[in-house]
Design a protein around this motif. Structure first.
Motif, PDB file in Angstrom:
ATOM      1  N   LEU A  48     -32.065   4.611  11.515  1.00 39.81           N
ATOM      2  CA  LEU A  48     -32.259   5.563  11.334  1.00 39.81           C
ATOM      3  C   LEU A  48     -32.476   5.761   9.765  1.00 39.81           C
ATOM      4  O   LEU A  48     -32.942   4.466   8.932  1.00 39.81           O
ATOM      5  N   ASP A  70     -18.481   9.463   6.868  1.00 42.32           N
ATOM      6  CA  ASP A  70     -18.032   7.801   7.348  1.00 42.32           C
ATOM      7  C   ASP A  70     -18.071   7.775   8.406  1.00 42.32           C
ATOM      8  O   ASP A  70     -17.201   8.963   9.212  1.00 42.32           O
ATOM      9  N   SER A  71     -17.411   6.916   8.794  1.00 48.17           N
ATOM     10  CA  SER A  71     -17.089   6.361   9.770  1.00 48.17           C
ATOM     11  C   SER A  71     -15.227   7.225  10.476  1.00 48.17           C
ATOM     12  O   SER A  71     -15.027   7.408  11.426  1.00 48.17           O
ATOM     13  N   ALA A 106     -18.688  12.891  15.579  1.00 46.99           N
ATOM     14  CA  ALA A 106     -19.628  12.033  14.628  1.00 46.99           C
ATOM     15  C   ALA A 106     -19.187  10.728  15.513  1.00 46.99           C
ATOM     16  O   ALA A 106     -20.079   9.753  15.240  1.00 46.99           O
ATOM     17  N   HIS A 107     -18.368  10.617  16.438  1.00 49.50           N
ATOM     18  CA  HIS A 107     -17.950   9.413  16.681  1.00 49.50           C
ATOM     19  C   HIS A 107     -18.992   9.250  18.045  1.00 49.50           C
ATOM     20  O   HIS A 107     -19.872   7.817  17.991  1.00 49.50           O
ATOM     21  N   SER A 109     -22.575  10.272  17.796  1.00 53.10           N
ATOM     22  CA  SER A 109     -22.954  10.287  17.301  1.00 53.10           C
ATOM     23  C   SER A 109     -23.722   8.325  16.365  1.00 53.10           C
ATOM     24  O   SER A 109     -24.705   8.163  16.870  1.00 53.10           O
ATOM     25  N   GLU A 110     -22.018   7.952  15.867  1.00 55.88           N
ATOM     26  CA  GLU A 110     -22.265   6.911  15.768  1.00 55.88           C
ATOM     27  C   GLU A 110     -22.673   5.521  16.606  1.00 55.88           C
ATOM     28  O   GLU A 110     -23.326   4.391  16.512  1.00 55.88           O
ATOM     29  N   ALA A 113     -26.155   5.883  17.963  1.00 58.58           N
ATOM     30  CA  ALA A 113     -27.383   6.174  16.741  1.00 58.58           C
ATOM     31  C   ALA A 113     -28.460   7.538  17.050  1.00 58.58           C
ATOM     32  O   ALA A 113     -29.392   7.229  16.900  1.00 58.58           O
ATOM     33  N   PRO A 140     -26.449  10.920  13.004  1.00 64.49           N
ATOM     34  CA  PRO A 140     -26.250   9.403  11.867  1.00 64.49           C
ATOM     35  C   PRO A 140     -27.093   8.467  11.119  1.00 64.49           C
ATOM     36  O   PRO A 140     -28.185   9.129  10.850  1.00 64.49           O
ATOM     37  N   ASP A 142     -28.264   5.311   7.699  1.00 66.04           N
ATOM     38  CA  ASP A 142     -27.680   3.661   7.194  1.00 66.04           C
ATOM     39  C   ASP A 142     -27.252   4.473   5.862  1.00 66.04           C
ATOM     40  O   ASP A 142     -27.916   4.797   5.239  1.00 66.04           O
ATOM     41  N   THR A 149     -22.447   7.397   6.549  1.00 64.85           N
ATOM     42  CA  THR A 149     -22.768   7.065   7.409  1.00 64.85           C
ATOM     43  C   THR A 149     -23.365   7.849   9.361  1.00 64.85           C
ATOM     44  O   THR A 149     -23.808   7.418   9.914  1.00 64.85           O
ATOM     45  N   ALA A 150     -23.258   9.162   8.213  1.00 66.70           N
ATOM     46  CA  ALA A 150     -23.421  10.744   8.921  1.00 66.70           C
ATOM     47  C   ALA A 150     -23.439  11.511   8.246  1.00 66.70           C
ATOM     48  O   ALA A 150     -22.870  12.131   7.229  1.00 66.70           O
TER      49      ALA A 150
END
Length: 185
Positions: A48, A70-71, A106-107, A109-110, A113, A140, A142, A149-150
């Motif tokens: 990433l 973020d998450s 977002a979920h 994507s995380e 990845a 996503p 790093d 985180t995204a």
């Protein structure tokens, strides 16, 4: 060959004509497609792109349409997204349909990845019943030294209410028929 001649004709008519960027072999001027191409380029040898490097590489035109996540929370939202959808720093706004769609993307994507798209018709947040036809993509990242985180880029267009749409169609029809009547005389 035919495609090249069309481009040359267009360049002669429009001196500032700019070829659309290439994305997955298809011409794409959409913000979402362009940011995915930038994200893909940033992946390089790493899995990433680093959030800080990705943020630094973004074009200024994207900033009003970006949401940094973020998450479980919004870290920062561009001015256009914030004013249109009411997205502000803090927990993901899952009480609104747009917030739920953003959280779901977002979920995904995380989890995968990979870029996750979202689209739909959503109401403008504080103002009223206008439906916004919305597209977006969550990328996503790093986090490294950064806390994001995204990154999501959101674009939209307003749809007309039925009454206004019907009135516009009627006005266009009147304009076309009066022009046709004038041409026949």
């Amino acid at each position: 060959m035919k495609h090249a001649s069309i481009i040359e004709q267009r360049r002669r008519r429009e001196p500032d004509f700019d070829l659309p960027p290439q994305f997955a072999g298809v011409d794409d001027r959409r913000l979402g497609g362009r940011i995915i191409a930038s994200w893909t380029e940033g992946c390089g040898r790493r899995r990433l792109p680093a959030a800080g490097e990705f943020r630094a590489a973004l074009d200024a035109e994207w900033l009003p349409n970006l949401v940094w996540l973020d998450s479980s929370a919004v870290r920062n939202a561009g001015a256009s997204v914030a004013s249109t959808f009411g997205v502000t720093p803090g927990p993901l706004p899952v009480q609104s349909p747009f917030g739920r769609a953003l959280a779901l993307a977002a979920h995904r994507s995380e989890r995968d990845a990979m870029p996750a798209r979202l689209q739909g018709g959503f109401a403008r947040s504080p103002g009223g019943p206008v439906t916004l036809l919305t597209r977006g993509v969550v990328l996503p990242l790093d986090p490294g030294e950064d806390d994001a985180t995204a990154c999501a880029v959101i674009t939209w267009t307003e749809s007309l209410p039925t009454f206004d749409s019907d009135r516009l169609r009627h006005e266009l029809w009147l304009s076309l028929t009066s022009r046709a009547d004038g041409a026949m005389r």
